[in-house]
Design an enzyme around this catalytic site. Sequence first.
Site, short mmCIF file in Angstrom:
data_model
loop_
_atom_site.label_atom_id
_atom_site.label_comp_id
_atom_site.label_asym_id
_atom_site.label_seq_id
_atom_site.Cartn_x
_atom_site.Cartn_y
_atom_site.Cartn_z
N ASP A 165 38.04 52.62 -43.44
CA ASP A 165 38.39 51.69 -44.51
C ASP A 165 39.74 52.14 -45.07
O ASP A 165 39.87 53.27 -45.54
CB ASP A 165 37.30 51.78 -45.58
N ILE A 166 40.70 51.27 -45.05
CA ILE A 166 42.05 51.67 -45.47
C ILE A 166 42.10 52.05 -46.95
O ILE A 166 42.92 52.87 -47.36
CB ILE A 166 43.09 50.57 -45.12
N ASN B 237 49.07 37.90 -48.58
CA ASN B 237 49.59 36.56 -48.31
C ASN B 237 50.78 36.35 -49.24
O ASN B 237 51.02 37.17 -50.14
CB ASN B 237 48.53 35.47 -48.48
N GLY C 144 39.58 39.98 -46.88
CA GLY C 144 39.91 41.05 -45.95
C GLY C 144 40.46 42.30 -46.63
O GLY C 144 39.97 42.73 -47.69
N VAL C 145 41.47 42.90 -46.03
CA VAL C 145 42.11 44.11 -46.55
C VAL C 145 42.63 43.86 -47.97
O VAL C 145 42.47 44.70 -48.87
CB VAL C 145 43.30 44.53 -45.65
N ASP C 146 43.25 42.72 -48.16
CA ASP C 146 43.84 42.35 -49.45
C ASP C 146 42.78 42.38 -50.56
O ASP C 146 42.98 42.98 -51.63
CB ASP C 146 44.42 40.94 -49.28
N SER D 293 47.41 40.85 -39.48
CA SER D 293 47.29 39.51 -38.87
C SER D 293 46.10 39.32 -37.93
O SER D 293 45.89 38.21 -37.44
CB SER D 293 48.57 39.09 -38.11
N THR D 294 45.31 40.38 -37.68
CA THR D 294 44.24 40.22 -36.67
C THR D 294 42.92 39.73 -37.25
O THR D 294 41.95 39.56 -36.51
CB THR D 294 43.96 41.55 -35.94
N TYR E 204 44.14 35.81 -40.12
CA TYR E 204 45.30 35.17 -39.48
C TYR E 204 45.19 35.08 -37.95
O TYR E 204 46.11 34.60 -37.28
CB TYR E 204 46.59 35.86 -39.91
N1 AR6 Z 1 40.07 48.57 -44.11
C1 AR6 Z 1 40.66 48.45 -42.88
N2 AR6 Z 1 40.68 47.30 -42.19
C2 AR6 Z 1 40.07 46.24 -42.73
C3 AR6 Z 1 39.45 46.27 -44.01
C4 AR6 Z 1 39.46 47.50 -44.71
N3 AR6 Z 1 38.89 47.64 -45.91
N4 AR6 Z 1 38.95 45.02 -44.27
C5 AR6 Z 1 39.25 44.23 -43.22
N5 AR6 Z 1 39.91 44.96 -42.27
P1 AR6 Z 1 42.72 40.59 -42.71
P2 AR6 Z 1 45.18 39.16 -41.91
C6 AR6 Z 1 40.46 44.55 -40.96
O1 AR6 Z 1 41.95 39.34 -42.61
O2 AR6 Z 1 44.59 38.73 -40.62
C7 AR6 Z 1 43.69 37.78 -46.79
O3 AR6 Z 1 42.96 36.76 -47.39
C8 AR6 Z 1 40.01 43.25 -40.36
O4 AR6 Z 1 38.77 43.46 -39.68
O5 AR6 Z 1 42.50 41.49 -43.86
O6 AR6 Z 1 46.59 39.70 -41.92
C9 AR6 Z 1 45.14 37.81 -47.25
O7 AR6 Z 1 45.25 37.46 -48.61
C10 AR6 Z 1 41.15 42.96 -39.40
O8 AR6 Z 1 41.00 43.75 -38.21
O9 AR6 Z 1 44.32 40.31 -42.65
C11 AR6 Z 1 45.77 36.77 -46.35
O10 AR6 Z 1 45.54 35.46 -46.84
C12 AR6 Z 1 42.38 43.47 -40.14
O11 AR6 Z 1 41.86 44.36 -41.13
C13 AR6 Z 1 45.04 36.95 -45.03
O12 AR6 Z 1 43.77 37.50 -45.39
C14 AR6 Z 1 43.24 42.40 -40.80
O13 AR6 Z 1 42.41 41.39 -41.35
C15 AR6 Z 1 45.74 37.92 -44.12
O14 AR6 Z 1 45.08 37.92 -42.89
#
Ligand code: AR6
Length: 164
Positions: A10-11, A24, A32-34, A122-123, A126
């Site tokens: 977990d980041i 975003n 997600g991460v955000d 982005s994975t 997005y």
């Molecule tokens: N720690 C590490 N990796 C994670 C965590 C975490 N806590 N949570 C999710 N991931 P994403 P994007 C992984 O969707 O595709 C948001 O709504 C996840 O499994 O977080 O760039 C923003 O506000 C995936 O492998 O980012 C934007 O609107 C990776 O992190 C949009 O999502 C990226 O998934 C950005 O989408």
Amino acid sequence: MATIEYVLGDITEQEVDVIVNAANSSLLGGGGVDGAIHRKGGPEVLDACRKLRAGHYGGGLKTGQAVATPAGRLKARWVVHTVGPVWSATEDRSALLADCHHNALKVAKSLGARSIAFPAISTGIYRWPVEDAARIANAAVRDAGIELIRFVLFDEKTLNAYRP
Ligand code: AR6
């Protein structure tokens, strides 16, 4: 030469100088991460983002760009927010995904950071195919001029794609 690590995790738990947020353009949070970064970082992160929106980033943060805020209650010192491109099957947006990594590193270095953690930008929401994102991310952080770069991947499939 930078040390590049690949860990499952977990980041928001990382003890590094900079955590990169897959944000975003609104900079005001999401899933997600955000979502995880804002939940754990708390109001200091969101307040700093609101200030950015009230100032130089009134129109939001453009795809591929990066900007820093304090990390609030996270263990890191700063969050560097970057906006990954949404995957497109018809348009090659790879350069924007590389830009996210280059610009996040540039901002981190300008802060004097020696360590930085990246998620798989982005994975998730997005929808960028993981193998392709891994190739772009690894190429983009090569010769970065920072001591430690850690990719923090959330599942085994993503870890295996990013780890060379
Ligand atoms: N720690 C590490 N990796 C994670 C965590 C975490 N806590 N949570 C999710 N991931 P994403 P994007 C992984 O969707 O595709 C948001 O709504 C996840 O499994 O977080 O760039 C923003 O506000 C995936 O492998 O980012 C934007 O609107 C990776 O992190 C949009 O999502 C990226 O998934 C950005 O989408």
